[in-house]
Design an enzyme around this catalytic site. Structure first.
Site, mmCIF file in Angstrom:
data_model
loop_
_atom_site.group_PDB
_atom_site.id
_atom_site.type_symbol
_atom_site.label_atom_id
_atom_site.label_comp_id
_atom_site.label_asym_id
_atom_site.label_seq_id
_atom_site.Cartn_x
_atom_site.Cartn_y
_atom_site.Cartn_z
ATOM 1 N N CYS A 127 5.266 -4.887 4.868
ATOM 2 C CA CYS A 127 5.018 -5.367 3.540
ATOM 3 C C CYS A 127 5.947 -5.024 2.533
ATOM 4 O O CYS A 127 6.415 -5.624 2.055
ATOM 5 C CB CYS A 127 3.405 -5.389 3.202
ATOM 6 S SG CYS A 127 2.841 -3.653 3.267
ATOM 7 N N HIS A 229 2.196 -5.048 -4.001
ATOM 8 C CA HIS A 229 3.010 -4.094 -4.079
ATOM 9 C C HIS A 229 4.121 -4.234 -5.158
ATOM 10 O O HIS A 229 4.684 -5.290 -5.366
ATOM 11 C CB HIS A 229 3.813 -3.761 -2.822
ATOM 12 C CG HIS A 229 2.852 -3.087 -1.738
ATOM 13 N ND1 HIS A 229 1.580 -2.712 -1.955
ATOM 14 C CD2 HIS A 229 3.007 -3.162 -0.290
ATOM 15 C CE1 HIS A 229 1.116 -2.373 -0.759
ATOM 16 N NE2 HIS A 229 2.012 -2.705 0.373
HETATM 17 C C1 2RA Z 1 0.694 0.111 3.212
HETATM 18 N N1 2RA Z 1 2.655 -0.973 4.271
HETATM 19 O O1 2RA Z 1 0.548 -0.618 2.112
HETATM 20 C C2 2RA Z 1 1.508 -0.457 4.453
HETATM 21 C C3 2RA Z 1 0.491 -1.640 5.057
HETATM 22 N N2 2RA Z 1 1.318 -2.236 6.114
HETATM 23 O O2 2RA Z 1 -0.159 0.687 3.363
#
Ligand code: 2RA
Length: 324
Positions: A127, A229
């Protein structure tokens, strides 16, 4: 009419999101098969207004399946994706199992759709990487990438239900409390002191942008944010950056929304990016500490563009390319 679609890991957060996105985007599903471990078999999940029963995943589950979307962890993908492909399904895999295998395409449809080719298994990137390669592609096309430094601010939903429960209910999941904290620790530590998440960002960026030697480094941090994120990207380019040209090109690029009016307090925010499919880019500015330096702030919903939406977009590419 439509395709027989299997969702492996249907009871997980990303699996459920995949079902939502398939519905929203009106993906041509003729029949849906919900697959999960024996533990989750028998659960009921709604799809297009009807309750469906989750079945236990076994190799024979893939008989007659056209498209299999996997999000049940690397171990399951390693074992069952070849079983699905052997039975004629095209697999789009959201785990890390196949991402760096040389013969497996790693695809973000807005960035490298041509990579899909004729593969039976196509990998969906991590991601935090996915959201970054869209603006990086724009910068690369205009000015050439010389070096990339990532600093991430990753939401607890990236850890699944455990992370959410810790933030919302205080139930301990991480090695340190995430409430009121920033944890510079996502996934396991490697021998060189970096984490697997950081290594993924380096390797996957290079593979998607088809620049195996590109200098990339990352520090990945879990923050007390529920979803979406944020990534600060510091970039050195080969040629001098023209900020207005860059802004225009980012605005034109499919899948990117520019939110960049700091004087009016407008910049990408996790809460606003949640439940959206686009990648939000802002805080565009020069980094004057190097010759051709640039900073940007990039936010996206990690469960959508970072996982489910990108997976379904890859499946849509398969239809466009006549693979399905
Ligand atoms: C996280 N990137 O945010 C990882 C999830 N695939 O922990």
């Amino acid at each position: 009419m439509g395709y027989v679609v299997a969702v492996v890991g249907a009871t997980g957060m990303v699996g459920r999101k995949m079902l939502e996105v398939l519905e929203e985007r009106e993906f041509p599903v003729g029949e849906i098969k919900l697959l999960a471990s024996a533990r989750s078999a028998g659960e009921r999940i709604g799809f297009r207004g009807e309750e469906r029963v989750v079945e236990e995943l076994v190799p024979e589950s893939f008989h007659g399946v056209d498209l299999a979307l996997f999000s049940a962890g690397g171990g399951v993908s390693k074992r069952f994706a070849p079983e699905a492909a052997r039975r004629g399904a095209v697999v789009v895999d959201n785990s890390s199992a196949w991402r760096m295998a040389p013969e497996i395409p790693l695809v973000v449809p807005e960035v490298n759709p041509e990579a899909v080719g004729g593969a039976d298994i196509i990998a969906n990137p991590n991601c935090s990487t996915t959201q970054c390669v869209l603006p990086l592609k724009v910068v690369d096309e205009l000015f050439g990438l010389k070096r990339v430094v990532y600093s991430t601010y990753q939401a607890v939903s990236g850890s699944g239900r455990g992370g959410i429960q810790e933030l919302e209910e205080g139930e301990r999941y991480y090695p340190h409390p995430v409430r009121g904290n920033c944890l510079p620790h996502i996934d396991e530590f490697l021998e060189d002191g970096s984490t697997k998440e950081e290594r993924k960002m380096v390797d996957e960026t290079r593979k998607i942008l088809n620049q195996p030697e590109l200098p990339v480094t990352a520090t990945c941090v879990r923050v007390p944010v529920l979803n979406s994120h944020g990534v600060s990207i510091n970039i050195e380019t080969r040629e001098e950056v023209d900020l207005e040209k860059l802004r225009g090109a980012l605005e034109e690029f499919s899948g990117i929304v520019v939110e960049d009016d700091p004087k009016s307090n407008i910049y990408p925010l996790a809460r606003e990016a949640s439940e959206r499919d686009e990648v939000f880019v802002g805080r565009l500015r020069r980094d004057l500490s190097v010759e051709n330096g640039l900073n940007m702030w990039v936010v996206a919903d990690n469960l959508r563009k970072g996982a489910a939406t990108n997976t379904v977009q890859i499946a849509e590419l398969l239809i466009e390319g006549g693979r399905l």
